[in-house]
Design a protein around this motif. Structure first.
Motif, mmCIF file in Angstrom:
data_model
loop_
_atom_site.group_PDB
_atom_site.id
_atom_site.type_symbol
_atom_site.label_atom_id
_atom_site.label_comp_id
_atom_site.label_asym_id
_atom_site.label_seq_id
_atom_site.Cartn_x
_atom_site.Cartn_y
_atom_site.Cartn_z
ATOM 1 N N LEU A 187 -41.794 -38.151 22.356
ATOM 2 C CA LEU A 187 -41.158 -37.741 21.050
ATOM 3 C C LEU A 187 -39.464 -37.768 21.202
ATOM 4 O O LEU A 187 -38.967 -37.084 21.958
ATOM 5 C CB LEU A 187 -41.406 -36.184 20.936
ATOM 6 C CG LEU A 187 -41.021 -35.708 19.618
ATOM 7 C CD1 LEU A 187 -41.406 -36.094 18.423
ATOM 8 C CD2 LEU A 187 -41.514 -34.283 19.423
ATOM 9 N N GLY A 196 -37.301 -34.444 16.281
ATOM 10 C CA GLY A 196 -38.289 -34.078 17.249
ATOM 11 C C GLY A 196 -38.790 -32.483 17.447
ATOM 12 O O GLY A 196 -39.432 -32.233 17.522
ATOM 13 N N PHE A 208 -39.968 -35.153 25.757
ATOM 14 C CA PHE A 208 -38.922 -35.606 24.708
ATOM 15 C C PHE A 208 -38.040 -36.729 25.264
ATOM 16 O O PHE A 208 -37.960 -36.953 26.461
ATOM 17 C CB PHE A 208 -38.027 -34.338 24.368
ATOM 18 C CG PHE A 208 -38.382 -33.639 23.369
ATOM 19 C CD1 PHE A 208 -37.925 -33.558 22.192
ATOM 20 C CD2 PHE A 208 -39.077 -32.304 23.631
ATOM 21 C CE1 PHE A 208 -38.433 -32.931 21.093
ATOM 22 C CE2 PHE A 208 -39.612 -31.604 22.592
ATOM 23 C CZ PHE A 208 -38.993 -31.997 21.435
#
Length: 105
Positions: A53, A62, A85
């Motif tokens: 993400l 995100g 992430f």
């Protein structure tokens, strides 16, 4: 086969990740913003093993994607999917917030 769901707004980065994971034998799904990611995730069968993400995205970033995923009951069947992430712009505060929301190291 394990499935990886990539939510990233940069088409070049999506192609790069997608190619690398497919060459390694993974199934890959993609979305280009957080809203599209949530819509696709609801419909996706089978559910992904991992979500990659991006933090900085249009429509729904995100962190907001993850917050909605973890808090909204309609996503209860997918809220435990590990999220990693991807970003080169986020600062330490963004990283701390991501970890608070449940991102994996």
């Amino acid at each position: 086969m394990a499935k990886i769901f990539i939510i990233e707004d940069d088409p070049l980065m999506v192609r790069l990740y997608e190619k690398a994971f497919k060459l390694s034998g993974y199934e890959v799904e993609t979305a280009f913003d957080g809203e599209e990611g949530l819509e696709k995730l609801e419909q996706m069968k089978p559910k992904p093993t991992l979500i990659l993400l991006d933090v900085m995205m249009p429509k729904l970033n995100g962190l907001d994607f993850m917050r909605r995923l973890k808090e909204d009951v309609k996503y209860k069947n997918v809220k435990d999917i590990p999220i990693v992430f991807l970003t080169n712009l986020a600062g330490e505060k963004d990283a701390e917030k991501a970890l608070e929301l449940g991102a994996v190291l």
